[in-house]
Design an enzyme around this catalytic site. Structure first.
Site: not given
Length: 108
Positions: A8, A10, A79-80
């Site tokens: 990702r 981020s 967790k994703d």
């Protein structure tokens, strides 16, 4: 040899991926190239997750990059990851958790 690593786009995801890749580099001579991607979950932070697609909001674009051969591996936060993965995708490793007290519990 260079391995393209989807993550990702981020700051936290990129930093965590870089830390993992530093561990890999200490074990081999393989080069890694980051492939940062925006996900649907990153692009729409106003709406509730259930409204914009639910499970996989932070993984679908990375999985698609793997399927389309734009990346060789992907790094996700555990967790994703949805409980059901596309047939072409497999979880092949889980990194060491820095803080063993950092847990997620879910119930219905």
């Amino acid at each position: 040899m260079k391995i393209r690593v989807a993550t990702r786009d981020s700051p936290l995801a990129v930093q965590q991926t870089r830390q993992l890749l530093e561990e890999f580099k200490s074990l081999s001579d393989i080069d890694f190239e980051l492939v940062p991607l925006k996900t649907k979950g990153d692009l729409n932070i106003q709406d509730r997750f259930e409204k914009i697609g639910g499970k996989g909001l932070f993984t679908k674009e990375l999985d698609q990059a793997l399927i389309e051969k734009r990346a060789d591996i992907a790094v996700h936060s555990l967790k994703d990851i949805p409980s059901e993965l596309p047939q072409e995708i497999a979880v092949v490793g889980i990194g060491k958790e820095e803080n063993q007290q950092d847990v997620w519990i879910s119930y219905q």
